[in-house]
Design a protein around this motif. Structure first.
Motif, short mmCIF file in Angstrom:
data_model
loop_
_atom_site.label_atom_id
_atom_site.label_comp_id
_atom_site.label_asym_id
_atom_site.label_seq_id
_atom_site.Cartn_x
_atom_site.Cartn_y
_atom_site.Cartn_z
N ILE A 75 114.57 52.39 99.74
CA ILE A 75 115.03 52.75 101.09
C ILE A 75 113.89 52.49 102.05
O ILE A 75 112.81 53.09 101.93
CB ILE A 75 115.45 54.22 101.15
N PRO A 76 114.08 51.57 102.99
CA PRO A 76 112.97 51.21 103.87
C PRO A 76 112.63 52.33 104.85
O PRO A 76 113.50 52.94 105.45
CB PRO A 76 113.48 49.98 104.61
N LEU A 77 111.35 52.61 104.98
CA LEU A 77 110.86 53.56 105.98
C LEU A 77 110.47 52.83 107.25
O LEU A 77 110.28 53.45 108.28
CB LEU A 77 109.66 54.33 105.43
N ILE A 80 122.67 51.48 100.78
CA ILE A 80 122.42 52.84 101.27
C ILE A 80 122.29 52.77 102.78
O ILE A 80 121.33 52.23 103.31
CB ILE A 80 121.14 53.40 100.63
N ASP A 93 106.95 49.91 104.18
CA ASP A 93 107.00 51.05 103.27
C ASP A 93 108.44 51.31 102.83
O ASP A 93 109.37 51.22 103.63
CB ASP A 93 106.46 52.32 103.94
N ALA A 140 116.36 52.69 93.34
CA ALA A 140 116.73 52.63 94.76
C ALA A 140 115.51 52.35 95.63
O ALA A 140 114.41 52.86 95.36
CB ALA A 140 117.37 53.95 95.20
N ILE A 195 110.80 54.11 100.26
CA ILE A 195 110.97 55.16 99.27
C ILE A 195 111.64 54.54 98.06
O ILE A 195 112.58 53.75 98.21
CB ILE A 195 111.86 56.28 99.83
N VAL A 196 111.15 54.88 96.90
CA VAL A 196 111.72 54.36 95.66
C VAL A 196 112.14 55.53 94.78
O VAL A 196 111.37 56.49 94.60
CB VAL A 196 110.70 53.48 94.91
N ILE A 197 113.37 55.47 94.29
CA ILE A 197 113.85 56.50 93.35
C ILE A 197 114.27 55.79 92.08
O ILE A 197 115.23 55.01 92.09
CB ILE A 197 115.03 57.29 93.94
N SER A 216 108.87 57.89 94.54
CA SER A 216 107.60 57.23 94.83
C SER A 216 107.71 56.52 96.17
O SER A 216 108.79 56.38 96.74
CB SER A 216 107.26 56.22 93.73
N LEU A 217 106.57 56.10 96.68
CA LEU A 217 106.54 55.28 97.89
C LEU A 217 105.92 53.94 97.54
O LEU A 217 104.92 53.89 96.81
CB LEU A 217 105.73 55.97 98.99
N PHE A 218 106.52 52.87 98.01
CA PHE A 218 105.96 51.53 97.84
C PHE A 218 105.52 51.02 99.20
O PHE A 218 106.22 51.21 100.20
CB PHE A 218 107.02 50.55 97.30
N ARG A 219 104.39 50.36 99.21
CA ARG A 219 103.91 49.68 100.42
C ARG A 219 103.79 48.20 100.07
O ARG A 219 102.90 47.81 99.29
CB ARG A 219 102.57 50.26 100.85
N ALA A 220 104.69 47.39 100.60
CA ALA A 220 104.80 45.99 100.18
C ALA A 220 104.27 45.04 101.24
O ALA A 220 104.59 45.16 102.43
CB ALA A 220 106.27 45.66 99.89
#
Lengths: 170, 170
Positions: free
Chosen positions: A81-83, A18, A133, A79, A135-137, A54-58
């Protein structure tokens, strides 16, 4: 293990990269914005499924990192997508019966997201450098959408592997 | 026109504010990541619809800016999640018959995304400060999914309106 540059062609077996790069935008909003249209096959909307945002914080992984397990989502794509402008690692294996000899690692550069196609084996997020962070779909809804396997022979990703990639690219 | 602070409560009539703030994460990926789960009602998967993932690159608007038209998507929600750390403006009006006396403007701070619920009137992207990238999740598929209206009396957003908001918040 060897780390590969993440390109659409190299990742085609596993899903989508992406990114604006190489995509042709169209002008929208009376010419004030470019739309890079439909960059991933978000494949989650079967009869019982719906898209989840959703949002992931890794936390970043520490190198050397040992890959000991992989997972897949048999009912839908996923998916990331890095923020943040930090790179991360993507470790995948083709869909179908899990074959640990076919693991492949990619280096996702800042600005590159990935969409794992339904059923593609992948490692969980491997952020680098900083807390990152994303975004996860993915798919919500009824059904069992997670399978995990453990590797018979864990594989190590080392700082040297990353340096070798940088050497390959430059 | 007056600009309001963007909060979940203030925006509830229009859709979702997409943000970690105020959301309760769960630990995933063996404790290496926090998942802020299901932050928006992505409402795009009717019989003929599917989720589209796109990227928008928006030029900033110049203040004072005149709001002359609004649009809505009767068949699906539309989410915008900023990839840049720049603020932007959100101008909306409740779903149903368009009533230009009910326009309301919000200031989306860095890190805040929005998801317009199906049928909510909104202005096109109003980036501020810099060229800004957004992830967009909306509906693809058959059907007419865009309606536009022109305002009888255009409304102006001025730099002074932004300064007043900053005064209200601080």
């Amino acid at each position: 293990m060897r780390i590969h540059k993440l390109t659409r062609a190299a990742f085609a077996t596993f899903g989508d990269v992406i990114s604006q790069e190489g995509a042709n935008p169209s002008l929208v909003n009376r010419g004030t914005a470019e739309r890079f249209h439909d960059l991933a096959n978000i494949d989650v909307a079967d009869a019982h499924g719906k898209p989840l945002l959703s949002l992931f914080r890794a936390r970043p992984c520490q190198l050397p990192f040992e890959v000991t397990s992989m997972q897949r989502h048999p009912l839908g794509s996923q998916a990331f997508i890095p923020l943040s402008r930090h790179p991360y690692l993507v470790v995948v294996s083709p869909p179908g019966g899990f074959d640990e000899s076919r693991l492949i690692a990619f280096f996702a550069a800042p600005g590159q997201g990935v969409n794992y196609a339904k059923g593609v084996w992948h490692h969980v997020l491997l952020a680098l450098d900083e807390v990152s962070d994303f975004i996860v779909i993915d798919r919500g809804g009824a059904g069992s959408n997670l399978e995990e396997v453990n590797l018979q022979r864990p594989v190590t990703i080392s700082a040297e592997d990353l340096r070798s990639l940088a050497f390959d690219i430059n």
